[in-house]
Write an enzyme that holds these catalytic residues in place. Structure first.
Site, PDB file in Angstrom:
ATOM      1  N   SER A 128       0.818  -1.222   0.000  1.00  0.00           N
ATOM      2  CA  SER A 128       0.000   0.000   0.000  1.00  0.00           C
ATOM      3  C   SER A 128       0.848   1.267   0.000  1.00  0.00           C
ATOM      4  O   SER A 128       1.973   1.290   0.505  1.00  0.00           O
ATOM      5  CB  SER A 128      -0.915   0.016   1.227  1.00  0.00           C
ATOM      6  OG  SER A 128      -1.868  -1.011   1.164  1.00  0.00           O
ATOM      7  N   GLU A 129       0.257   2.315  -0.570  1.00  0.00           N
ATOM      8  CA  GLU A 129       0.863   3.646  -0.553  1.00  0.00           C
ATOM      9  C   GLU A 129      -0.208   4.659  -0.164  1.00  0.00           C
ATOM     10  O   GLU A 129      -1.405   4.332  -0.154  1.00  0.00           O
ATOM     11  CB  GLU A 129       1.461   3.971  -1.927  1.00  0.00           C
ATOM     12  CG  GLU A 129       2.588   3.031  -2.311  1.00  0.00           C
ATOM     13  CD  GLU A 129       3.253   3.403  -3.631  1.00  0.00           C
ATOM     14  OE1 GLU A 129       2.855   4.429  -4.237  1.00  0.00           O
ATOM     15  OE2 GLU A 129       4.159   2.661  -4.054  1.00  0.00           O
ATOM     16  N   PRO A 130       0.192   5.882   0.177  1.00  0.00           N
ATOM     17  CA  PRO A 130      -0.801   6.874   0.617  1.00  0.00           C
ATOM     18  C   PRO A 130      -1.958   7.045  -0.353  1.00  0.00           C
ATOM     19  O   PRO A 130      -3.089   7.280   0.060  1.00  0.00           O
ATOM     20  CB  PRO A 130       0.031   8.156   0.751  1.00  0.00           C
ATOM     21  CG  PRO A 130       1.400   7.682   1.096  1.00  0.00           C
ATOM     22  CD  PRO A 130       1.568   6.410   0.316  1.00  0.00           C
ATOM     23  N   SER A 134      -6.508   0.343  -2.052  1.00  0.00           N
ATOM     24  CA  SER A 134      -7.308  -0.677  -2.720  1.00  0.00           C
ATOM     25  C   SER A 134      -6.954  -0.838  -4.194  1.00  0.00           C
ATOM     26  O   SER A 134      -7.348  -1.814  -4.827  1.00  0.00           O
ATOM     27  CB  SER A 134      -8.803  -0.340  -2.587  1.00  0.00           C
ATOM     28  OG  SER A 134      -9.210  -0.401  -1.232  1.00  0.00           O
ATOM     29  N   THR A 160       2.473  -2.841   8.601  1.00  0.00           N
ATOM     30  CA  THR A 160       2.523  -3.556   9.867  1.00  0.00           C
ATOM     31  C   THR A 160       3.951  -4.021  10.117  1.00  0.00           C
ATOM     32  O   THR A 160       4.585  -4.583   9.224  1.00  0.00           O
ATOM     33  CB  THR A 160       1.581  -4.778   9.826  1.00  0.00           C
ATOM     34  OG1 THR A 160       0.257  -4.335   9.573  1.00  0.00           O
ATOM     35  CG2 THR A 160       1.613  -5.545  11.141  1.00  0.00           C
ATOM     36  N   GLY A 340     -23.099  -4.940  29.330  1.00  0.00           N
ATOM     37  CA  GLY A 340     -23.731  -3.691  29.730  1.00  0.00           C
ATOM     38  C   GLY A 340     -22.718  -2.596  29.986  1.00  0.00           C
ATOM     39  O   GLY A 340     -21.744  -2.433  29.238  1.00  0.00           O
ATOM     40  N   GLU A 364      -5.879  -5.951   4.532  1.00  0.00           N
ATOM     41  CA  GLU A 364      -5.818  -7.110   3.623  1.00  0.00           C
ATOM     42  C   GLU A 364      -6.940  -7.049   2.578  1.00  0.00           C
ATOM     43  O   GLU A 364      -7.496  -8.066   2.159  1.00  0.00           O
ATOM     44  CB  GLU A 364      -5.895  -8.432   4.393  1.00  0.00           C
ATOM     45  CG  GLU A 364      -4.743  -8.687   5.333  1.00  0.00           C
ATOM     46  CD  GLU A 364      -3.439  -9.000   4.617  1.00  0.00           C
ATOM     47  OE1 GLU A 364      -3.403  -8.923   3.376  1.00  0.00           O
ATOM     48  OE2 GLU A 364      -2.460  -9.317   5.300  1.00  0.00           O
TER      49      GLU A 364
END
Length: 391
Positions: A128-130, A134, A160, A340, A364
């Site tokens: 991935s890049e900035p 996707s 990661t 709760g 992913e």
């Protein structure tokens, strides 16, 4: 809730049992503190490396565990049920070794894979890049050939183990063609010009460090390119099919952990003179949670078995990732409801489970992308029922 596992061998059953015991005895007491302090759990990875978990699904001849994905994913689920950051980390490490193990030459595999699988080193995966998440074909990080080296310049995002890994599997553009202009490289973390930004301040998985990774004239020998020049995108996408199964397994484990916490609380908490689990409204909610966990597990293991038998499993991997992560989000949300007001406090782990589940619908490949992948398989007629004979 006791998980009934059907394992292919006694060795596999013993391995899953050992990892479960280690996770509960050695990891569980430290999870809340480490996550709150945003402390990277390197010692947990060393422990798992010593057990052979970091190379579990790869061949023994290269230093791996030689276990089928069906076994590896159930080990991963046991880790995810206790410490999601570590479960995700193991999945990412295994993903980072995929390109070399599957697409490297025999010489490359024998030279590097034993060290990467041996348990002392930790890997990361840089796709991935900035502005290319996707749509990885839109990446702009470049690798320019310079004699017997490539020179890499650019920025990778959402990495990661960024700044913590010992090696990075990096996709970088070597040509202009969207589909055939990307190549894959193995880059040691101490290579000059490679640096990591400070970790992102995340909503969950705070023990897992996620950073931008910067390449400033990073020189990589030609023999550290994996596969042919221009083959990087197919390598990356094939690795993601396996990686999606890893995330599905961690999400299933996370949901199981949330369910176990909710059931234990509902058995002990009383209202109107009896344990709250005996009230139909809450019992039905817990029943739906249990069904969601079992559905996620079934989808994940089905895809794993297809993979283990060498059958197409890309659509099934997307289905498993989609179902398991959406179900984990639903189960963790309901776990907070069962507890709760206490569920909304940090005195119980379910609020952390909820925060951790959210990102699993995103990384992913977002779940919107998984639906797109599944839809394309349906349009091509490559998803659906098939008949095969198991060896």
């Amino acid at each position: 809730m006791t998980v009934t596992r059907l394992m292919p061998s006694r060795e596999a059953a013993d391995l899953v049992g050992l990892v479960r015991e280690v996770a509960r005895r050695e990891f569980a007491p430290h999870v809340a503190e480490a996550e709150e302090a945003e402390r990277f759990p390197r010692e947990a990875f060393r422990t798992l490396g010593g057990l052979g978990v970091l190379g579990l699904p790869y061949p023994e001849e290269y230093g791996g565990g030689g276990q089928p994905y069906e076994v590896y994913l159930q080990v991963l689920e046991e880790i995810g049920a206790v410490w999601a950051s570590v479960g995700v980390g193991v999945s990412v490490h295994v993903l980072s070794c995929h390109a070399l193990a599957v697409h490297g030459t025999e010489e490359q595999r024998r030279r590097w894979l034993p060290d990467l699988l041996g348990g002392d080193l930790l890997g990361a995966y840089c796709l991935s890049e900035p502005h290319a998440g996707s749509d990885p074909a839109a990446m702009t990080t470049r690798a320019r050939r310079d004699g017997d080296h490539y020179v890499i310049d650019g920025v990778k995002s959402w990495i990661t183990h960024g700044g913590q890994a010992d090696f990075y599997t990096v996709m970088a553009r070597t040509g202009e063609d969207r589909s055939h202009g990307v190549s894959c490289f193995l880059v040691p973390a101490d290579t000059p010009g490679l640096s990591a930004d400070r970790p992102e301040r995340k909503m969950g998985l705070t023990g897992s460090h996620t950073t931008m990774l910067r390449f400033d004239g990073v020189r990589v020998p030609v023999d550290q390119r994996i596969g042919a020049e221009g083959q990087g995108l197919p390598i990356a996408l094939s690795a993601l099919d396996s990686g999606r199964l890893g995330i599905a397994a961690v999400a299933t484990g996370l949901a199981q952990g949330a369910l176990d916490t909710a059931v234990d609380y509902a058995r002990q908490r009383t209202a109107f003179g009896k344990p709250v689990i005996e009230h139909q409204g809450l019992a039905f909610l817990l029943a739906d949670m249990a069904a969601a966990v079992e559905t996620a597990r079934a989808a994940t293991l089905r895809a794993a078995r297809l993979r283990d038998h060498g059958l197409p499993y890309s659509a099934e991997a997307s289905i498993a990732k989609l179902v398991a992560t959406d179900n984990a989000m639903r189960v963790t949300t309901d776990a907070v409801q069962v507890l709760g007001g206490y569920g909304y406090t940090r005195d119980f782990p379910v609020e952390r489970y909820l925060r951790e589940a959210k990102v699993m619908q995103i990384f992913e490949g977002t779940n919107q992308i998984q639906r797109l992948v599944i839809g394309r398989h349906l349009a091509r007629g490559t998803a659906g029922s098939t008949v095969a004979v198991a060896d």
